[in-house]
Each structure stands twice: as C-alpha cells, then as structure tokens.
Enzyme design. Structure first.
Site, mmCIF file in Angstrom:
data_model
loop_
_atom_site.group_PDB
_atom_site.id
_atom_site.type_symbol
_atom_site.label_atom_id
_atom_site.label_comp_id
_atom_site.label_asym_id
_atom_site.label_seq_id
_atom_site.Cartn_x
_atom_site.Cartn_y
_atom_site.Cartn_z
ATOM 1 C CB THR A 16 -0.952 -0.021 1.208
ATOM 2 O OG1 THR A 16 -1.748 -1.206 1.129
ATOM 3 C CG2 THR A 16 -1.851 1.195 1.234
ATOM 4 C CE LYS A 32 -6.112 -4.617 -0.958
ATOM 5 N NZ LYS A 32 -4.729 -4.919 -0.560
ATOM 6 C CD GLU A 101 -2.229 -2.610 -1.796
ATOM 7 O OE1 GLU A 101 -2.534 -1.391 -1.721
ATOM 8 O OE2 GLU A 101 -1.942 -3.310 -0.797
ATOM 9 N N GLY A 102 -2.760 -5.795 -5.318
ATOM 10 C CA GLY A 102 -3.260 -7.126 -4.983
ATOM 11 C C GLY A 102 -3.523 -7.268 -3.498
ATOM 12 C CB ALA A 103 -5.379 -9.335 -1.395
ATOM 13 N N GLY A 104 -2.172 -9.691 -0.315
ATOM 14 C CA GLY A 104 -1.136 -10.661 0.034
ATOM 15 C C GLY A 104 -0.116 -10.779 -1.090
HETATM 16 N N1 LIG Z 1 8.657 2.753 4.302
HETATM 17 C C1 LIG Z 1 7.780 2.699 5.316
HETATM 18 N N2 LIG Z 1 7.867 3.596 6.322
HETATM 19 C C2 LIG Z 1 7.009 3.545 7.359
HETATM 20 N N3 LIG Z 1 6.047 2.626 7.512
HETATM 21 C C3 LIG Z 1 5.923 1.705 6.536
HETATM 22 C C4 LIG Z 1 6.766 1.696 5.399
HETATM 23 N N4 LIG Z 1 6.410 0.667 4.613
HETATM 24 C C5 LIG Z 1 5.386 0.053 5.226
HETATM 25 N N5 LIG Z 1 5.086 0.677 6.389
HETATM 26 C C6 LIG Z 1 4.034 0.294 7.341
HETATM 27 O O1 LIG Z 1 4.028 -1.129 7.440
HETATM 28 C C7 LIG Z 1 2.705 -1.606 7.496
HETATM 29 C C8 LIG Z 1 2.457 -2.527 6.306
HETATM 30 O O2 LIG Z 1 2.553 -1.762 5.108
HETATM 31 P P1 LIG Z 1 1.425 -1.856 3.989
HETATM 32 O O3 LIG Z 1 0.075 -1.656 4.569
HETATM 33 O O4 LIG Z 1 1.840 -0.921 2.897
HETATM 34 O O5 LIG Z 1 1.612 -3.386 3.567
HETATM 35 P P2 LIG Z 1 0.754 -4.224 2.513
HETATM 36 O O6 LIG Z 1 1.710 -5.122 1.831
HETATM 37 O O7 LIG Z 1 -0.034 -3.295 1.677
HETATM 38 O O8 LIG Z 1 -0.234 -5.061 3.452
HETATM 39 P P3 LIG Z 1 -1.595 -5.841 2.996
HETATM 40 O O9 LIG Z 1 -1.135 -7.205 2.585
HETATM 41 O O10 LIG Z 1 -2.390 -5.825 4.257
HETATM 42 O O11 LIG Z 1 -2.235 -5.058 1.881
HETATM 43 C C9 LIG Z 1 1.788 -0.388 7.515
HETATM 44 O O12 LIG Z 1 1.500 -0.053 8.840
HETATM 45 C C10 LIG Z 1 2.650 0.687 6.863
HETATM 46 O O13 LIG Z 1 2.304 1.986 7.285
HETATM 47 MG MG LIG Z 2 -2.086 -3.184 1.365
#
Ligand SMILES: Nc1ncnc2c1ncn2[C@@H]1O[C@H](COP(=O)(O)OP(=O)(O)OP(=O)(O)O)[C@@H](O)[C@H]1O
Ligand SMILES: [Mg+2]
Length: 209
Positions: A16, A32, A101-104
C-alpha cells in the site's frame, strides 16, 4: 489505458505504501480489486492511499469485493457466505495510469480454484513487486519473480521497503534480472509529505506500457 499491478512477496510488506508512492509519482489513480479486513479498517487500503498520495477520492476506484475479516480473500468471503469469481473482475476505465494493488502475494487463493496470480494474468498489466529490504527478501523476491515469469507476466520492477540494504538490492537485481525502481526507507512519521519525498526517488521512467 495504462497501468501496473503491485503485488508483494507477502502480506504487510508495504504494497500500500509502494502503491501510494507510485500513484504520486505517476499522477495516477488506484484500485484495490479485493479488500479484506474492513472490520478493522472500513476504508481499507483505498483510504490509506487517498490520504498518503494526496489524491481526491474520485481517483480511487472502488474495490470489486470487500470483506470484513482480515483473512485471505477466499476465507474472508466464505465467512460471509460469499465467493469470488475470476469473471467478476474487469479493468475499470480510467484516464490516468492505474495502480492496482493485490492482496497478500501472488499465490493467495481467491477461491478453491483460483489464485491472485490468475487475476493478475486476466488483467494483463505489468507487475511491480513490493518486497522487504532486509534478511529473507532475496529468497522471497526471487520466488515471486519466478512465479510471475512462469505465467509470462511482465515484471516492470521491484520496490524495496525498509532500511536501505545495498547488498540485497544488488543480489535481487543480479539473480532476478530485474530493475529495483526504488527503495522506500522507514518513514517516521509516514505522512503525505514524507511519502511525496520518497516518491520522487522512484525511477518510473519506462514503467508503463
Ligand atoms: N517505508 C515505510 N515507512 C514507514 N512505515 C511503513 C513503510 N512501509 C510500510 N510501512 C508500514 O508497514 C505496514 C504494512 O505496510 P502496507 O500496509 O503498505 O503493507 P501491505 O503489503 O499493503 O499489506 P496488505 O497485505 O495488508 O495489503 C503499515 O502499517 C505501513 O504503514
Ligand atoms: Mg495493502
């Protein structure tokens, strides 16, 4: 229409955050298709991207499926007596570069027969892989790249998230024959401003078809 599909090596790796940076860098829109976990986060990843990328909600296209439970899409759907079909998904019309954006990760089930990678194949967009920067990422990233290429999906690049790690970056580029289009270090605080700075460092030239 042009766009990219952002997948990840795992859940919670930063898809995300990477998507928000890409929306910002490409002045794009976001979709999404399948959102789980709205019980805890009613607006889902869409709300986070709207905030972080600083784009109006009109540029955030609504998910095709949303589920309350923070589980894999097949499990979250089953809990609500619902199911997902591949035919449910068509790329929405959009006049800007669309970041999907995918999931997982790529092998997350959507139902008993279909995985996320089947949806990626159906949509046919070039793929950006979001991956952690630290220990373990070489293996996870190379496995993900292998799965994508086995389906003839175009790999547009990798975004690494977390503390900068030049050796892992080099190893992924070398063994994965892929371009790391950017590294997003831990942003503290994570705000639209710090995200915009990180987005400026992404090399998005040639990313879109
Ligand atoms: N570079 C970064 N700096 C600060 N926080 C980050 C950073 N990258 C990711 N995070 C934090 O890590 C957590 C996971 O990130 P994110 O939600 O983007 O993962 P995701 O892969 O999209 O997860 P999901 O599979 O649930 O969609 C979130 O709380 C996000 O704010
Ligand atoms: Mg995400």
């Amino acid at each position: 229409m042009s766009g990219i599909f952002v997948t990840g090596t795992d859940t919670d790796v930063g898809k995300t955050v990477a998507s928000a940076a890409l929306v910002r860098a490409l002045d794009g829109a976001y979709w999404k298709p399948v959102q789980s976990g709205t019980a805890d986060l009613p607006e889902g990843d869409s709300g986070i991207v709207a905030h972080l990328a600083g784009v109006p909600f009109g540029r955030i296209l609504p998910p095709r499926h949303s589920f309350a439970a923070p589980l894999s899409p097949d499990q979250a759907a089953a809990l609500e007596g619902r199911s997902i079909a591949l035919d449910d998904f068509t790329l929405p019309a959009c006049d800007r570069p669309l970041v999907v954006e995918g999931a997982g990760g790529v092998l997350v089930p959507l139902n008993d027969q279909v995985l996320m990678i089947d949806l990626m194949e159906r949509l046919g967009l070039p793929v950006v892989v979001a991956a952690r920067s630290g220990l373990g990422t070489i293996n996870h990233t190379l496995l993900t790249l292998q799965a994508l290429r086995a389906r003839d999906l175009t790999v547009a690049g990798v975004v690494l998230l977390g503390p900068l790690n030049a050796r892992n970056r080099t190893a992924i580029e070398h063994f994965g024959a892929v371009r790391v289009i950017g590294e997003i270090p831990p942003l503290a605080p994570l705000t639209p401003e710090t995200l915009a700075n990180a987005a400026r460092d992404l090399d998005v030239k040639g990313l879109l078809p």
